[in-house]
Design an enzyme around this catalytic site. Structure first.
Site, PDB file in Angstrom:
ATOM      1  N   THR A   1       0.771  -1.256   0.053  1.00 22.31           N
ATOM      2  CA  THR A   1      -0.038   0.037  -0.120  1.00 22.31           C
ATOM      3  C   THR A   1       0.771   1.272  -0.116  1.00 22.31           C
ATOM      4  OG1 THR A   1      -1.667  -1.065   1.351  1.00 22.31           O
ATOM      5  CG2 THR A   1      -1.591   1.286   1.649  1.00 22.31           C
TER       6      THR A   1
ATOM      7  N   VAL B   1     -13.105  -5.571   1.549  1.00 20.82           N
ATOM      8  CA  VAL B   1     -12.514  -4.167   1.653  1.00 20.82           C
ATOM      9  C   VAL B   1     -11.759  -4.178   3.085  1.00 20.82           C
ATOM     10  CG1 VAL B   1     -13.321  -1.815   2.053  1.00 20.82           C
ATOM     11  CG2 VAL B   1     -14.537  -3.073   0.422  1.00 20.82           C
ATOM     12  N   GLY B   2     -10.672  -3.520   3.088  1.00 23.50           N
ATOM     13  CA  GLY B   2      -9.830  -3.488   3.906  1.00 23.50           C
ATOM     14  C   GLY B   2      -9.667  -2.439   4.707  1.00 23.50           C
TER      15      GLY B   2
ATOM     16  N   GLY C   1      -0.207  -2.531   6.269  1.00 19.59           N
ATOM     17  CA  GLY C   1       0.095  -3.729   6.783  1.00 19.59           C
ATOM     18  C   GLY C   1      -1.319  -4.695   6.725  1.00 19.59           C
TER      19      GLY C   1
HETATM   20  N1  ASP Z   1      -3.625  -2.394   4.276  1.00 22.56           N
HETATM   21  C1  ASP Z   1      -3.784  -2.873   3.282  1.00 22.56           C
HETATM   22  C2  ASP Z   1      -4.819  -4.111   2.979  1.00 22.56           C
HETATM   23  O1  ASP Z   1      -5.068  -4.682   3.891  1.00 22.56           O
HETATM   24  C3  ASP Z   1      -2.379  -3.742   2.565  1.00 22.56           C
HETATM   25  C4  ASP Z   1      -1.387  -3.026   2.681  1.00 22.56           C
HETATM   26  O2  ASP Z   1      -1.034  -2.297   3.489  1.00 22.56           O
HETATM   27  O3  ASP Z   1      -0.279  -3.461   1.866  1.00 22.56           O
HETATM   28  O4  ASP Z   1      -5.688  -3.782   2.275  1.00 22.56           O
END
Ligand code: ASP
Length: 310
Positions: free
Chosen positions: A167, A196-197, A219
């Site tokens: 990200t 959805v994160g 993360g």
């Molecule tokens: N936080 C992002 C997600 O879980 C992934 C990432 O930070 O790389 O969608």
């Protein structure tokens, strides 16, 4: 108070052959954000510009270069937040938009809502004249290779997630002491369709409040959401902790409470900044007082004049 922008390129296990490009990418994004601040621009303009650059860079998991869901498609989430007004805009599960961060900003500026998702977000994009791009144009060979690899029987999906995120995000303080954050992602490798994160969730993927500071996170999204990591870090700052200590406390809590690893960039309105992570790596860069700081591994920090190239 000295304006500052701090950028991250994901708490990732960056393969060696990609690490140089990750460092170059975060440094050039920090330079772009800083150029705006140096010219008297706003922290919101600076973070959106820095994150747009990283979305356009195929070495990061956002925009072009996003990881693929289980069906081999791109679905992206993004958020912005303005510390002056607590205004926030987000999009989730958008598919054919080159710069979801700019769409998130339009949600903040042009609607009375905080988050638009999927089809509705695309309809809104069209109504705003935001160009839709062919979905394949966002898919890199590298993303397809990782997707295929993770479809193989016996793949430890937990393992493949923890090591392969990326990200992008930025926080900034401008010369008026306004803070802002922006975060954008393609999410997790081989995630379920419609997942959805944390990134588009206010308080998880980012938070900005002129009275405390701003945070952008990266993360394992499911862990970040459980502890509302961005807001948790700002809570520690409200309790008197420094940007660095508060970031470490938030990350340590996430690890001990839900076993999640990640990274953050944090600023306070006085221009103090931190780039901290509990994962093994996070590409980051900060620009302040015409100096660029950057690193990738734990404890690593290189410094150079903002006008020198890597
Ligand atoms: N936080 C992002 C997600 O879980 C992934 C990432 O930070 O790389 O969608």
């Amino acid at each position: 108070m000295f304006p500052v922008v701090v950028v991250h390129g994901g708490s990732d296990m960056v393969p060696k052959e990609r690490s140089e490009n990750s460092k170059l990418g975060v440094c050039s994004a920090a330079r772009a954000g800083y150029a705006i601040l140096r010219a008297g621009g706003s922290s919101m303009d600076a973070v959106v510009e820095a994150v747009s650059q990283l979305e356009n860079n195929p070495y990061f998991n956002a925009g072009c270069g996003s990881v693929l869901n289980i069906r081999g498609e791109v679905e992206m989430d993004a958020i912005v937040m303005d510390g002056k007004t607590l205004g926030s805009g987000a999009v989730s599960a958008v598919r054919n938009i080159a710069n979801p961060i700019q769409l998130a900003r339009l949600v903040m500026d042009k609607t009375s809502h905080v988050c638009l998702t999927a089809k509705g977000a695309n309809q809104f994009a069209r109504s705003m004249g935001v160009a839709e791009v062919p979905p394949e144009s966002l898919i890199t060979e590298y993303a397809r290779m990782r997707w295929t690899k993770n479809l193989a029987p016996g793949t430890d999906t937990g393992e493949s997630q923890m090591g392969k995120m990326g990200t992008v995000g930025a926080v900034a303080v401008d010369s008026e002491g306004n803070v802002a954050c922006a975060t954008s992602t393609g999410g997790l490798v081989n995630k379920m369709e419609g997942r959805v994160g944390d990134t588009s969730c206010i308080g998880s993927g980012g938070y900005a409040d002129n009275q405390v500071g701003a945070v952008s996170t990266t993360g394992h999204g499911e862990a970040i959401m459980k502890v509302t990591l961005a807001r948790l870090i700002l809570f520690h700052m409200e309790q008197g902790q420094s940007v660095e200590a508060a970031s470490d406390l938030g990350l340590a809590y996430m690890e001990s409470r839900v076993g999640g690893l990640g990274g953050v960039v944090t600023v306070d309105p006085q221009g103090h900044w931190a780039a901290r992570f509990s994962s093994s790596q996070m590409a980051w860069a900060a620009a302040q007082k015409d100096t660029l700081h950057y690193g990738l591994l734990t404890g690593e920090e290189f410094t150079q004049s903002i006008d020198d190239r890597l």
